[in-house]
Design a protein around this motif. Structure first.
Motif, PDB file in Angstrom:
ATOM      1  N   PRO A  85      21.811  22.637 -24.660  1.00  0.00           N
ATOM      2  CA  PRO A  85      21.348  23.989 -24.945  1.00  0.00           C
ATOM      3  C   PRO A  85      20.947  24.241 -26.166  1.00  0.00           C
ATOM      4  N   PHE A  86      20.575  23.321 -27.255  1.00  0.00           N
ATOM      5  CA  PHE A  86      19.968  23.393 -28.438  1.00  0.00           C
ATOM      6  C   PHE A  86      18.362  23.428 -28.472  1.00  0.00           C
ATOM      7  N   PRO A  87      18.086  24.081 -29.265  1.00  0.00           N
ATOM      8  CA  PRO A  87      16.421  24.204 -29.298  1.00  0.00           C
ATOM      9  C   PRO A  87      15.624  23.101 -29.952  1.00  0.00           C
ATOM     10  N   ASP A  88      16.103  21.714 -29.750  1.00  0.00           N
ATOM     11  CA  ASP A  88      15.429  20.687 -30.388  1.00  0.00           C
ATOM     12  C   ASP A  88      13.914  20.689 -30.217  1.00  0.00           C
ATOM     13  N   PHE A  89      13.516  20.688 -28.724  1.00  0.00           N
ATOM     14  CA  PHE A  89      12.130  20.736 -28.536  1.00  0.00           C
ATOM     15  C   PHE A  89      11.413  21.730 -29.209  1.00  0.00           C
ATOM     16  N   HIS A  90      11.674  22.916 -29.380  1.00  0.00           N
ATOM     17  CA  HIS A  90      10.990  23.835 -30.129  1.00  0.00           C
ATOM     18  C   HIS A  90      10.600  23.372 -31.410  1.00  0.00           C
ATOM     19  N   LEU A  91      11.898  22.988 -32.225  1.00  0.00           N
ATOM     20  CA  LEU A  91      11.932  22.649 -33.513  1.00  0.00           C
ATOM     21  C   LEU A  91      11.017  21.245 -33.731  1.00  0.00           C
ATOM     22  N   CYS A  92      10.992  20.429 -32.680  1.00  0.00           N
ATOM     23  CA  CYS A  92       9.946  19.359 -32.847  1.00  0.00           C
ATOM     24  C   CYS A  92       8.303  19.859 -32.681  1.00  0.00           C
ATOM     25  N   VAL A  93       8.222  20.382 -31.801  1.00  0.00           N
ATOM     26  CA  VAL A  93       7.032  21.118 -31.472  1.00  0.00           C
ATOM     27  C   VAL A  93       6.161  21.842 -32.797  1.00  0.00           C
ATOM     28  N   SER A  94       7.403  22.551 -33.603  1.00  0.00           N
ATOM     29  CA  SER A  94       7.014  23.572 -34.675  1.00  0.00           C
ATOM     30  C   SER A  94       6.357  22.542 -35.812  1.00  0.00           C
TER      31      SER A  94
END
Length: 242
Positions: A85-94
Motif C-alpha cells: 500500500p505504499f505510494p512508491d510508484f507515484h514517488l518514482c514517477v514524480s
C-alpha cells in the motif's frame, strides 16, 4: 494489512554500503551511481526491494542528465508497481518530469511508450480491477513490456498476486473459486497450490479466507476521559466566547 514502515525505510537485506549511500549526503555523489544501479539489478534478480535506494538513482539522474539510463528507470518502476500500500510508484514517477530526451536517434528512449502502460497497470491494481489487469498485461500491446522488461524481474507475476492477496484478505471471508482464479490468473492445480500455500481452504467451489483484523466486522467503542480542570476550562472558554 500494510507491511511495517520500518522495513520500507530500511529493508533488512540492505547492506551497510547501500545504507551509507542512502542515509548520508554521499547519495548525491554521481560517482556512486554504478553501485546503486548494480543494487537495483540485484533486486530484479531476487524478490528484494529497496524504494529509497531506487529513488536515490532517480534523483541522481535529475541532477546529472548524462547518467540517465532508461532501462534502469523502467526496472525501478516495475519494482515500484507492486509496492502497495505504499505510494512508491507515484514517488518514482514524480522524479521523471525533467528526464532528458534520448541523444541517440538509433536507440530511441523506450520510456515514453512504456511509462503509460505501467501507469495504466498501476491504476488497475489500485482500483482492484485484477482481471482487467491480467487481460491488459497479457495483451499484444504489452508484449514488449513482458518480453524485454518484466521477464527480467524475478517473480513479477507473483508480486502482483501478493497485491491481490492483501486486497482479498481485507475484504473477504469467502470468495468463489472462479472469481478468485480470475484475480490470480491461475487455474487448476496451479491455483489450488497457490491457495494452499496461503493457508486458505477450498470447500464446494468456495475459498475460505481465515479471519484477520481486516475482514472481521467488529464494533469499536472509544472512551475519552476528561478531568475536572479540563472540563472547567472548556466551560469557561465557551462562556467567554458565547
Amino acid at each position: 494489512m500494510s507491511e511495517p514502515t520500518s522495513s520500507w525505510v530500511c529493508p533488512p537485506e540492505r547492506t551497510e554500503i547501500i545504507e551509507n549511500l542512502v542515509s548520508g549526503v554521499d547519495r548525491y555523489n554521481p560517482s556512486n551511481i554504478g553501485i546503486l544501479e548494480d543494487y537495483l539489478y540485484h533486486q530484479t534478480r531476487s524478490e528484494e526491494y529497496d524504494c529509497l535506494a531506487n529513488l536515490a538513482i532517480l534523483k541522481l539522474y535529475q541532477f546529472n542528465s548524462t547518467l540517465y539510463n532508461s532501462d534502469v528507470v523502467i526496472h525501478i518502476l516495475i519494482k515500484a508497481l507492486t509496492s502497495s500500500p505504499f505510494p512508491d510508484f507515484h514517488l518514482c514517477v514524480s522524479l521523471l518530469d525533467e528526464r532528458p530526451s534520448s541523444a541517440n536517434a538509433d536507440e530511441p528512449d523506450p520510456l515514453p511508450s512504456i511509462l503509460p502502460q505501467l501507469q495504466q497497470l498501476y491504476a488497475l491494481l489500485q482500483q482492484c480491477r485484477f482481471p482487467a489487469f491480467w487481460i491488459l498485461y497479457l495483451s499484444e500491446d504489452y508484449r514488449v513490456l513482458r518480453e524485454e522488461y518484466t521477464v527480467e524481474s524475478v517473480a513479477f507475476e507473483d508480486s502482483v498476486r501478493k497485491v491481490v492477496v492483501r486486497a482479498v484478505k481485507a475484504a473477504f471471508t469467502r470468495i468463489g473459486v472462479k472469481r478468485l482464479s480470475s484475480y490470480f490468473n491461475l487455474e487448476g492445480s496451479a491455483f489450488e497450490t497457490f491457495v494452499s500455500k496461503l493457508g486458505w481452504t477450498i470447500e464446494n467451489e468456495v475459498v475460505i479466507v481465515p479471519p484477520n483484523p481486516d475482514n472481521q466486522i467488529r464494533s469499536t467503542v472509544v472512551h475519552e476521559t476528561i478531568t475536572l480542570p479540563q472540563l472547567v476550562k472548556v466551560i469557561t472558554h465557551t462562556a467567554r466566547t458565547g
